[in-house]
Structure formats: structure tokens, C-alpha cells
Design a protein around this motif. Structure first.
Motif, PDB file in Angstrom:
ATOM      1  N   THR A   1      11.630  60.236 -19.107  1.00 11.52           N
ATOM      2  CA  THR A   1      11.927  61.595 -19.548  1.00 11.52           C
ATOM      3  C   THR A   1      10.948  62.031 -20.631  1.00 11.52           C
ATOM      4  O   THR A   1      10.603  63.199 -20.742  1.00 11.52           O
ATOM      5  N   ILE A   2      10.461  61.080 -21.425  1.00  6.49           N
ATOM      6  CA  ILE A   2       9.468  61.413 -22.435  1.00  6.49           C
ATOM      7  C   ILE A   2       8.065  61.145 -21.906  1.00  6.49           C
ATOM      8  O   ILE A   2       7.152  61.938 -22.045  1.00  6.49           O
ATOM      9  N   LEU A   3       7.946  59.989 -21.250  1.00  4.24           N
ATOM     10  CA  LEU A   3       6.618  59.486 -20.925  1.00  4.24           C
ATOM     11  C   LEU A   3       5.917  60.309 -19.851  1.00  4.24           C
ATOM     12  O   LEU A   3       4.705  60.533 -19.924  1.00  4.24           O
ATOM     13  N   ALA A   4       6.683  60.783 -18.851  1.00  3.31           N
ATOM     14  CA  ALA A   4       6.061  61.354 -17.660  1.00  3.31           C
ATOM     15  C   ALA A   4       5.081  62.472 -17.998  1.00  3.31           C
ATOM     16  O   ALA A   4       3.941  62.464 -17.542  1.00  3.31           O
ATOM     17  N   THR A   5       5.508  63.440 -18.810  1.00  2.88           N
ATOM     18  CA  THR A   5       4.573  64.508 -19.147  1.00  2.88           C
ATOM     19  C   THR A   5       3.558  64.041 -20.165  1.00  2.88           C
ATOM     20  O   THR A   5       2.413  64.481 -20.158  1.00  2.88           O
ATOM     21  N   ALA A   6       3.992  63.129 -21.066  1.00  2.63           N
ATOM     22  CA  ALA A   6       3.127  62.759 -22.178  1.00  2.63           C
ATOM     23  C   ALA A   6       1.887  62.000 -21.715  1.00  2.63           C
ATOM     24  O   ALA A   6       0.788  62.269 -22.176  1.00  2.63           O
ATOM     25  N   ILE A   7       2.051  61.073 -20.754  1.00  2.23           N
ATOM     26  CA  ILE A   7       0.970  60.127 -20.508  1.00  2.23           C
ATOM     27  C   ILE A   7      -0.289  60.805 -19.982  1.00  2.23           C
ATOM     28  O   ILE A   7      -1.404  60.394 -20.300  1.00  2.23           O
ATOM     29  N   LEU A   8      -0.130  61.874 -19.206  1.00  2.00           N
ATOM     30  CA  LEU A   8      -1.333  62.487 -18.636  1.00  2.00           C
ATOM     31  C   LEU A   8      -2.083  63.356 -19.651  1.00  2.00           C
ATOM     32  O   LEU A   8      -3.301  63.326 -19.722  1.00  2.00           O
ATOM     33  N   SER A   9      -1.332  64.152 -20.413  1.00  2.00           N
ATOM     34  CA  SER A   9      -2.024  65.089 -21.292  1.00  2.00           C
ATOM     35  C   SER A   9      -2.103  64.624 -22.738  1.00  2.00           C
ATOM     36  O   SER A   9      -2.868  65.183 -23.517  1.00  2.00           O
ATOM     37  N   ALA A  10      -1.321  63.601 -23.127  1.00  9.69           N
ATOM     38  CA  ALA A  10      -1.322  63.164 -24.526  1.00  9.69           C
ATOM     39  C   ALA A  10      -2.712  62.790 -25.043  1.00  9.69           C
ATOM     40  O   ALA A  10      -3.101  63.248 -26.118  1.00  9.69           O
ATOM     41  N   PRO A  11      -3.481  61.972 -24.317  1.00 10.26           N
ATOM     42  CA  PRO A  11      -4.781  61.581 -24.875  1.00 10.26           C
ATOM     43  C   PRO A  11      -5.647  62.790 -25.218  1.00 10.26           C
ATOM     44  O   PRO A  11      -6.233  62.845 -26.304  1.00 10.26           O
ATOM     45  N   ALA A  12      -5.677  63.788 -24.315  1.00  6.85           N
ATOM     46  CA  ALA A  12      -6.546  64.941 -24.566  1.00  6.85           C
ATOM     47  C   ALA A  12      -6.057  65.750 -25.761  1.00  6.85           C
ATOM     48  O   ALA A  12      -6.850  66.120 -26.632  1.00  6.85           O
ATOM     49  N   ILE A  13      -4.738  66.005 -25.809  1.00  3.27           N
ATOM     50  CA  ILE A  13      -4.226  66.867 -26.874  1.00  3.27           C
ATOM     51  C   ILE A  13      -4.333  66.185 -28.230  1.00  3.27           C
ATOM     52  O   ILE A  13      -4.718  66.808 -29.230  1.00  3.27           O
ATOM     53  N   THR A  14      -4.005  64.878 -28.309  1.00  2.00           N
ATOM     54  CA  THR A  14      -4.120  64.207 -29.603  1.00  2.00           C
ATOM     55  C   THR A  14      -5.579  64.025 -29.996  1.00  2.00           C
ATOM     56  O   THR A  14      -5.904  64.082 -31.173  1.00  2.00           O
ATOM     57  N   ALA A  15      -6.458  63.840 -29.005  1.00  2.00           N
ATOM     58  CA  ALA A  15      -7.871  63.635 -29.337  1.00  2.00           C
ATOM     59  C   ALA A  15      -8.465  64.854 -30.017  1.00  2.00           C
ATOM     60  O   ALA A  15      -9.326  64.728 -30.894  1.00  2.00           O
ATOM     61  N   LYS A  16      -7.998  66.062 -29.616  1.00  2.00           N
ATOM     62  CA  LYS A  16      -8.537  67.277 -30.215  1.00  2.00           C
ATOM     63  C   LYS A  16      -8.327  67.287 -31.722  1.00  2.00           C
ATOM     64  O   LYS A  16      -9.172  67.757 -32.476  1.00  2.00           O
ATOM     65  N   LEU A  17      -7.168  66.806 -32.165  1.00  3.60           N
ATOM     66  CA  LEU A  17      -6.818  66.918 -33.582  1.00  3.60           C
ATOM     67  C   LEU A  17      -7.071  65.642 -34.369  1.00  3.60           C
ATOM     68  O   LEU A  17      -7.408  65.688 -35.543  1.00  3.60           O
ATOM     69  N   ALA A  18      -6.891  64.491 -33.720  1.00  4.39           N
ATOM     70  CA  ALA A  18      -6.974  63.238 -34.471  1.00  4.39           C
ATOM     71  C   ALA A  18      -8.291  62.502 -34.247  1.00  4.39           C
ATOM     72  O   ALA A  18      -8.577  61.527 -34.935  1.00  4.39           O
ATOM     73  N   GLU A  19      -9.100  62.952 -33.283  1.00  3.90           N
ATOM     74  CA  GLU A  19     -10.385  62.324 -32.967  1.00  3.90           C
ATOM     75  C   GLU A  19     -10.266  60.801 -32.817  1.00  3.90           C
ATOM     76  O   GLU A  19      -9.540  60.339 -31.955  1.00  3.90           O
ATOM     77  N   HIS A  20     -10.947  60.036 -33.677  1.00  3.46           N
ATOM     78  CA  HIS A  20     -10.973  58.594 -33.458  1.00  3.46           C
ATOM     79  C   HIS A  20      -9.661  57.904 -33.806  1.00  3.46           C
ATOM     80  O   HIS A  20      -9.467  56.744 -33.450  1.00  3.46           O
ATOM     81  N   ASP A  21      -8.797  58.595 -34.519  1.00  2.00           N
ATOM     82  CA  ASP A  21      -7.528  57.978 -34.896  1.00  2.00           C
ATOM     83  C   ASP A  21      -6.410  58.347 -33.931  1.00  2.00           C
ATOM     84  O   ASP A  21      -5.240  58.162 -34.239  1.00  2.00           O
ATOM     85  N   MET A  22      -6.793  58.878 -32.747  1.00  2.00           N
ATOM     86  CA  MET A  22      -5.768  59.375 -31.822  1.00  2.00           C
ATOM     87  C   MET A  22      -4.799  58.292 -31.389  1.00  2.00           C
ATOM     88  O   MET A  22      -3.653  58.587 -31.064  1.00  2.00           O
ATOM     89  N   TRP A  23      -5.235  57.039 -31.401  1.00  2.00           N
ATOM     90  CA  TRP A  23      -4.317  55.986 -30.944  1.00  2.00           C
ATOM     91  C   TRP A  23      -3.214  55.731 -31.969  1.00  2.00           C
ATOM     92  O   TRP A  23      -2.188  55.126 -31.654  1.00  2.00           O
ATOM     93  N   LEU A  24      -3.392  56.229 -33.198  1.00  2.00           N
ATOM     94  CA  LEU A  24      -2.376  56.045 -34.229  1.00  2.00           C
ATOM     95  C   LEU A  24      -1.296  57.125 -34.147  1.00  2.00           C
ATOM     96  O   LEU A  24      -0.170  56.923 -34.598  1.00  2.00           O
ATOM     97  N   SER A  25      -1.652  58.282 -33.553  1.00  5.49           N
ATOM     98  CA  SER A  25      -0.730  59.420 -33.558  1.00  5.49           C
ATOM     99  C   SER A  25       0.628  59.138 -32.907  1.00  5.49           C
ATOM    100  O   SER A  25       1.656  59.524 -33.467  1.00  5.49           O
ATOM    101  N   PRO A  26       0.679  58.475 -31.732  1.00  3.74           N
ATOM    102  CA  PRO A  26       2.004  58.239 -31.138  1.00  3.74           C
ATOM    103  C   PRO A  26       2.930  57.444 -32.049  1.00  3.74           C
ATOM    104  O   PRO A  26       4.150  57.583 -31.950  1.00  3.74           O
ATOM    105  N   VAL A  27       2.355  56.620 -32.931  1.00  5.13           N
ATOM    106  CA  VAL A  27       3.206  55.828 -33.828  1.00  5.13           C
ATOM    107  C   VAL A  27       3.974  56.757 -34.763  1.00  5.13           C
ATOM    108  O   VAL A  27       5.192  56.622 -34.934  1.00  5.13           O
ATOM    109  N   TRP A  28       3.259  57.724 -35.354  1.00 13.15           N
ATOM    110  CA  TRP A  28       3.964  58.689 -36.225  1.00 13.15           C
ATOM    111  C   TRP A  28       4.925  59.521 -35.399  1.00 13.15           C
ATOM    112  O   TRP A  28       6.053  59.790 -35.817  1.00 13.15           O
ATOM    113  N   ALA A  29       4.472  59.936 -34.214  1.00 12.46           N
ATOM    114  CA  ALA A  29       5.295  60.824 -33.387  1.00 12.46           C
ATOM    115  C   ALA A  29       6.604  60.155 -32.990  1.00 12.46           C
ATOM    116  O   ALA A  29       7.643  60.809 -32.891  1.00 12.46           O
ATOM    117  N   SER A  30       6.562  58.827 -32.797  1.00 14.84           N
ATOM    118  CA  SER A  30       7.776  58.150 -32.332  1.00 14.84           C
ATOM    119  C   SER A  30       8.885  58.222 -33.379  1.00 14.84           C
ATOM    120  O   SER A  30      10.056  58.041 -33.046  1.00 14.84           O
TER     121      SER A  30
END
Lengths: 73, 366
Positions: B19-48
Motif C-alpha cells: 500500500t505504501i511501496l507500490a507507488t513509492a518504488i518507481l518514482s521515489a528515486p527521481a523525486i528524492t534525487a531532485k531535492l536530496a541529490e547524493h543523500d537521497m538514500w538517507l531520505s526514506p529513513v527520515w520519511a519512515s
């Protein structure tokens, strides 16, 4: 083309009524079913005629615009 | 009780995961990359954190009124008129959000695979499939999730492993280039998706082993966070700085896979992952919409509402956005705040009012 689609929607609604109507006993259920089906049908036909019709998303957009601009890039 | 079926806490976790993952997994990398650049892999941790907050808010409200969902709880806390109005807001919210989800599904399938099929047909067919599942009730949904989710996660891991030879770890550097703030900014969009964990308010009254429910809720949120982090790290290592300019980085990543010149076109697996996950996601939202409407109208069964709501849902899918660019833009700007306002802020206020009322009552009584 458009009239074909309207015909398709009418067909779907007919199927829904034929499937669900005999199964319902309570009046409340029947009223709820009829009202929701009517809303869905009107909305579907309106969107066929004018797909650009402004909707709830535009409302949300207007409300949350100041916050949304934080993420604008 | 309108729904007579019961699910286990594990099934609830498996229902909420896609219910959370399905939409997130495809577009999450692109949307977080725009704002977090190289730290994008850290963003889901805060978001969780928003996901865990939503789980505990649903659980806190459920502890006060164990047999009821937010539709009845809001009547109890805010009084009849205001509570019914709030209930209507929730029903409209879930109809609208599910419309957006259905539209995302439609845009992805039409944009990437079935380019000549009209959008309306794609939307109508997924709604029809979900309607069958919803008609079966919560037990059918629980078992669907139990069968499909492990397969989806396994396929995802297979794709990541197949990408290993193409990864370049140097893309992750420099780490924390602009401090911790950019990864927080990147978390603002995924936190909206994580707030969807509040759908548990509808599922918790149906869970048989209630004591385990909060634990499984948190495990579910953690698993989503973990998969998103893996997805973000992989796309970052693969694409580096251009991740933010792609629409569906995971799909493009899968097109990269080519082993020994015969193992190619793996993007069909991504398609399978996405369609399966979206099927469960749409069904869960559709189900709580039908159940919530039946609770709101005080009907004895939700099944008569399934088909008419499906018609409304398909219409809302077409209504959600004028085109795919506008849809993606809204998903990256205003919609995350909309999601967390309704699913975190309002429940938090309700919970505070309920606890305050309880305390006052105890003081007056004692």
C-alpha cells in the motif's frame, strides 16, 4: 466515438444494476446504491464530454500551494 | 460489525506494505534525487518516521475504541455533526487519493507499455479486477497479499542483484555535501506516502491477534523504508547525477540489465512488480472506501457499495489530473502535504482531544 463511450458506460451501469439489485433487501442499501451509481454515471459522462473539467485536485493544489512551493525545483 | 472476516497481524502488515511501496518504488528515486541529490538514500529513513507516527496514531485511536474505524471514532470524539462531516472528509479523501493512485497506474502502463490503449480502458480494467477482490472482503485481500507480496519482494531483490555489475559506488560521494538539510527536504515527499499507514485504522478492528498489531505495523513500515533505501542506493550508483531527471528510474535501470546477450528485457519484471503491488494498493484503498462508506451510512453490508464506488473511482482517476506532467508535478509538490495533513495532523488532533476528554472525565469522576 464519444457516443460509443457513453454507450459503454450505460452498459457497465446496466450490468451493475442487474448484478447487484436482486441481492439487496434493505431500502437504505438500495438508496445508497442508486445515489452512488447516479453520481458515478453523471461524473463519467461529464468527464467524457470535458476531460479538462476542474476538480478536487485543483482545490488541493490551491490550499497547499505555499507548502508545495518548498519543493518546487 | 459490517465486515465479518478477520485477518492476522501478519496479513495486515503484508496488506499495508505494498500500500505504501507500490507507488513509492518507481518514482521515489527521481523525486528524492531532485531535492536530496547524493543523500537521497538517507531520505526514506527520515520519511519512515511519518509512517511510524501514523501506525501509532491509528493504534492509539484504536486502543480507545477497539471495534471502530476513524469514521465512527470521529463521531465519538468530535460530536455527531462535526464527526459526520469529518467522516465525509475522510471518505472523499480516500476516493480522491485512490483516484490519483489509479491514474498513476494508468499513466505508467500507457506511457511505458501499452502505448496505444486508451487510458480509460486501462483504468477501468484495474478497477474491475480490484472490485472482484474487494467484493470478497478483507480475508480475500489478506490472502492475496500473503501470496503476492513475497513474490514481489523477491523479484525486486533479483533485479537489484542483476544490476550489481553496473553499479558505481563513487556516485554516492560526496556524502552530506550540503549538510543534513537536503536529505530532510528529500524526505518531505516520501513522508506523505508513509502517512498512508493510517489506513490501518480501518484494518485494526479486523485483526484477530490485536496484541501483535503495532509490532507488525512498525515492521511493515521498516521493510518499506529498507526497500526504498536499497532502491535509492541502486539507482544513485547506476545513474549518479541524472537520477532526478528520469521519470521512472527503476524501470530504466531494469532496461540496463543484459547478461550474456540473452538475458534482456527484464523491465517486464518491473511491470509485473508494479501491477501486482498496485493491484493490492488500489484494492486496500478501495476496500476501506467501501467499508468506510457503509460505516458512515450505517448500512449492514458494504458489498452493495462496491460496484457504484468503482464507477466513481474510475471517474476520479480520469478527473485526478489533466495530463501526466501535471500529475507528476502535483505528486512532487502539493499532494504529499495533503496526504500527511489528513492522515497525521487530523488524527493527532483527534487523539489529543480524546485523551484530554478522558482525563477531564476521570478528574470529575474521582
Amino acid at each position: 466515438m464519444k457516443w460509443g463511450s457513453v454507450l459503454g458506460i450505460v452498459f457497465v451501469v446496466m450490468f451493475m444494476v442487474m448484478f447487484q439489485w436482486p441481492k439487496m433487501n434493505e431500502t437504505r442499501e438500495k438508496v445508497a446504491f442508486a445515489v452512488l451509481t447516479a453520481v458515478g454515471f453523471v461524473l463519467a459522462v461529464l468527464l467524457l464530454v470535458n476531460p479538462e473539467m476542474p476538480g478536487p485536485t485543483q482545490l488541493i493544489d490551491a490550499v497547499f500551494k505555499p507548502l508545495g512551493e518548498l519543493l518546487e525545483k | 460489525m459490517i465486515e465479518k472476516g478477520k485477518i492476522s497481524a501478519l496479513q495486515m502488515a503484508m496488506l499495508t506494505n505494498p500500500t505504501i511501496l507500490a507507488t513509492a518504488i518507481l518514482s521515489a528515486p527521481a523525486i528524492t534525487a531532485k531535492l536530496a541529490e547524493h543523500d537521497m538514500w538517507l531520505s526514506p529513513v527520515w520519511a519512515s518516521l511519518a509512517g511510524i507516527a501514523a501506525v501509532y496514531l491509528a493504534w492509539g485511536l484504536n486502543k480507545l475504541y477497539p471495534a471502530e474505524s476513524i469514521i465512527d471514532i470521529s463521531v465519538r470524539i468530535a460530536g455527531r455533526a462535526a464527526g459526520k462531516l469529518l467522516g465525509f472528509v475522510y471518505l472523499f479523501f480516500y476516493l480522491h487519493v485512490n483516484g490519483i493512485i489509479v491514474r498513476e497506474y494508468g499513466e505508467f502502463v500507457v506511457g511505458s507499455f501499452l502505448t496505444k490503449t486508451p487510458l480509460g480502458i486501462v483504468i477501468a480494467s484495474i478497477v474491475a479486477v480490484s472490485a472482484f477482490a474487494v467484493y470478497g472482503g478483507v480475508e480475500v485481500l489478506g490472502r492475496c497479499a500473503q501470496i503476492m507480496v513475497p513474490v514481489v519482494v523477491l523479484l525486486f531483490i533479483v533485479i537489484i542483484i542483476l544490476l550489481f555489475p553496473d553499479l558505481n559506488p563513487e556516485n554516492m560521494l560526496p556524502f552530506m555535501e550540503k549538510g543534513i538539510k537536503s536529505s530532510f527536504m528529500g524526505a518531505l515527499v516520501p513522508q506523505g506516502w508513509f502517512s498512508e499507514y493510517f489506513v490501518m485504522t480501518f484494518l485494526l478492528p479486523l485483526v484477530a491477534d490485536r496484541a501483535k498489531a503495532p509490532k507488525w505495523g512498525v515492521i511493515s513500515a521498516m521493510s518499506v523504508m529498507f526497500i526504498l533505501v536499497i532502491g535509492n542506493i541502486t539507482t544513485l550508483m547506476l545513474f549518479g547525477d541524472i537520477t532526478g531527471t528520469l521519470t521512472y528510474p527503476v524501470l530504466i535501470a531494469a532496461r540496463y540489465i543484459s547478461l550474456a546477450d540473452f538475458f534482456e528485457h527484464v523491465e517486464s519484471i518491473v511491470m509485473a512488480i508494479w501491477v501486482t503491488g498496485m493491484f493490492i494498493k488500489i484494492s486496500v484503498f478501495y476496500y476501506i472506501l467501501a467499508l468506510g462508506t457503509a460505516q458512515w451510512l450505517k448500512l449492514s453490508d458494504f458489498r452493495p457499495l462496491v460496484l457504484p464506488l468503482g464507477l466513481c473511482l474510475a471517474s476520479f482517476g480520469v478527473w485526478a489530473a489533466p495530463n501526466s506532467e501535471k500529475l507528476l508535478h502535483d505528486l512532487g509538490t502539493t499532494i504529499p502535504f495533503y496526504l500527511s495533513a489528513v492522515q497525521v495532523v487530523i488524527p493527532l488532533l483527534l487523539l489529543l482531544i480524546a485523551l484530554l476528554k478522558q482525563k477531564l472525565r476521570r478528574q470529575n469522576g474521582g
